[in-house]
Design a protein around this motif. Structure first.
Motif, PDB file in Angstrom:
ATOM      1  N   GLY A 165       0.835  -1.165   0.102  1.00  0.00           N
ATOM      2  CA  GLY A 165       0.035  -0.080  -0.030  1.00  0.00           C
ATOM      3  C   GLY A 165       0.688   1.335  -0.170  1.00  0.00           C
ATOM      4  O   GLY A 165       1.780   1.297   0.628  1.00  0.00           O
ATOM      5  N   GLN A 166       0.295   2.150  -0.736  1.00  0.00           N
ATOM      6  CA  GLN A 166       0.973   3.578  -0.543  1.00  0.00           C
ATOM      7  C   GLN A 166       0.428   4.343   0.501  1.00  0.00           C
ATOM      8  O   GLN A 166      -0.685   4.384   0.679  1.00  0.00           O
ATOM      9  CB  GLN A 166       0.461   4.385  -1.804  1.00  0.00           C
ATOM     10  N   LYS A 167       1.231   4.751   1.406  1.00  0.00           N
ATOM     11  CA  LYS A 167       1.045   5.190   2.596  1.00  0.00           C
ATOM     12  C   LYS A 167       1.021   6.784   2.545  1.00  0.00           C
ATOM     13  O   LYS A 167       2.062   7.314   2.670  1.00  0.00           O
ATOM     14  CB  LYS A 167       1.951   4.826   3.863  1.00  0.00           C
ATOM     15  N   ASN A 168       0.110   7.362   2.243  1.00  0.00           N
ATOM     16  CA  ASN A 168      -0.029   8.744   2.277  1.00  0.00           C
ATOM     17  C   ASN A 168       0.518   9.209   1.152  1.00  0.00           C
ATOM     18  O   ASN A 168       0.846   8.753   0.213  1.00  0.00           O
ATOM     19  CB  ASN A 168       0.412   9.511   3.288  1.00  0.00           C
ATOM     20  N   THR A 169       0.903  10.586   1.012  1.00  0.00           N
ATOM     21  CA  THR A 169       2.059  11.228   0.059  1.00  0.00           C
ATOM     22  C   THR A 169       1.266  11.023  -1.251  1.00  0.00           C
ATOM     23  O   THR A 169       1.981  10.549  -2.399  1.00  0.00           O
ATOM     24  CB  THR A 169       3.308  10.461  -0.037  1.00  0.00           C
ATOM     25  N   VAL A 170       0.295  12.112  -1.595  1.00  0.00           N
ATOM     26  CA  VAL A 170      -0.604  12.191  -2.742  1.00  0.00           C
ATOM     27  C   VAL A 170       0.453  12.678  -3.883  1.00  0.00           C
ATOM     28  O   VAL A 170       0.296  12.386  -4.778  1.00  0.00           O
ATOM     29  CB  VAL A 170      -1.474  13.103  -2.508  1.00  0.00           C
ATOM     30  N   ASP A 171       1.662  13.230  -3.571  1.00  0.00           N
ATOM     31  CA  ASP A 171       2.594  13.710  -4.700  1.00  0.00           C
ATOM     32  C   ASP A 171       3.080  12.499  -5.579  1.00  0.00           C
ATOM     33  O   ASP A 171       3.634  12.518  -6.561  1.00  0.00           O
ATOM     34  CB  ASP A 171       3.727  14.169  -4.213  1.00  0.00           C
TER      35      ASP A 171
END
Length: 286
Positions: free
Chosen positions: A202-208
């Motif tokens: 999973g990508q944890k946060n960091t919308v960039d």
């Protein structure tokens, strides 16, 4: 404490300390990242990776494991905890920073993998007293992946279905010593390690980093306070609604539920993600 916890660490949400546990096995016996990939391709196909379903009833238990409420079908727990049979279990690892009580271990065993400033002092995330790990070169990233990769393998052996590596955005706290590209390259190594072990990542946060999710290899997202910051839609679009949302404030929770309660897995927890029965414990879902 599970037998795959390789260094001491504090339990925390992505930004909140919640308590200490002790050390476990030394890391020198682990196989290298390249050896894992070679063995995987030469001997047997990688295990099947199972993705989470959208709009699951989710609980975020990284501050301490407890019996899930009735109806919960997915949860996240620390790598030292056991998964729950029959649920979709996500394994939390602090991949980009050193837990406060782990810093001595890193400095003794891998001193050059701790990011240092011009005075040769560890660069610290001041909010949570965590030293940043150094992802700035290809060699260091491979060596970091050897350490953190053993935690990933441990998650798979314990029975988790997925992993969430935390502090993906550590470059924002590095005083310019790390870049987004450095952390993306390290995340790509972790994604390969996870997939080789049969785990979704999973990508944890960091919308960039959403634009680079396919290149990195992320399968879903874990988004803290995307309701508060009006980011849930970005994650939902990128990951076809396979998003676990954690809100800590009433306003963000209400907004997330109003806009995405029928699509995403949304939970409100207390800031310390405390165990049921603890003072301040909060748990509710849309």
């Amino acid at each position: 404490m599970s037998n795959h916890a390789a260094v001491p660490f504090f339990r925390r949400r992505s930004t909140a300390v919640a308590g200490a546990v002790g050390a476990a096995a030394a890391l020198g016996i682990g196989v290298t990242l390249s050896n894992v990939f070679a063995a995987s391709s030469a001997e047997t196909a990688a295990p099947k990776v199972v993705l989470p379903t959208a709009n699951a009833t989710f609980d975020y238990q990284i501050g301490g494991a407890y019996t899930p409420a009735k109806g919960v079908t997915a949860l996240s727990r620390d790598r030292s905890a056991k998964p729950v049979e029959g649920l979709y279990n996500v394994c939390y690892i602090n991949a980009f920073q050193a837990q406060p009580d782990a810093l001595d271990w890193w400095q003794k065993n891998h001193p050059d993998l701790v990011l240092q400033d011009e005075d040769n002092r560890p660069v610290i995330d001041e909010d949570w007293d965590e030293a940043l790990l150094d992802t700035s070169t290809a060699d260091k990233r491979v060596r970091l992946a050897d350490v953190v990769g053993q935690w990933v393998d441990g998650c798979a052996k314990s029975g988790f279905q997925a992993v969430e590596p935390d502090n993906l955005d550590s470059y924002e706290r590095s005083n310019g010593l790390l870049t987004k590209a450095h952390n993306e390259a390290f995340a790509e190594l972790l994604a390969k390690r996870a997939h080789a072990a049969g785990l979704a990542i999973g990508q944890k946060n960091t919308v960039d980093m959403l634009a680079d999710r396919a290149k990195i290899g992320f399968d879903f997202a874990v988004a803290e306070e995307c309701g508060k910051y009006n980011e849930c839609g970005d994650y939902a679009k990128a990951y076809a609604d396979r998003v676990f949302v954690i809100e800590y404030e009433n306003g963000g929770y209400s907004r997330a539920c109003a806009d995405f309660g029928a699509k995403l897995s949304i939970v409100q927890r207390d800031l310390d993600v405390s165990s049921r029965g603890s003072a301040g414990y909060t748990f509710r879902t849309c």
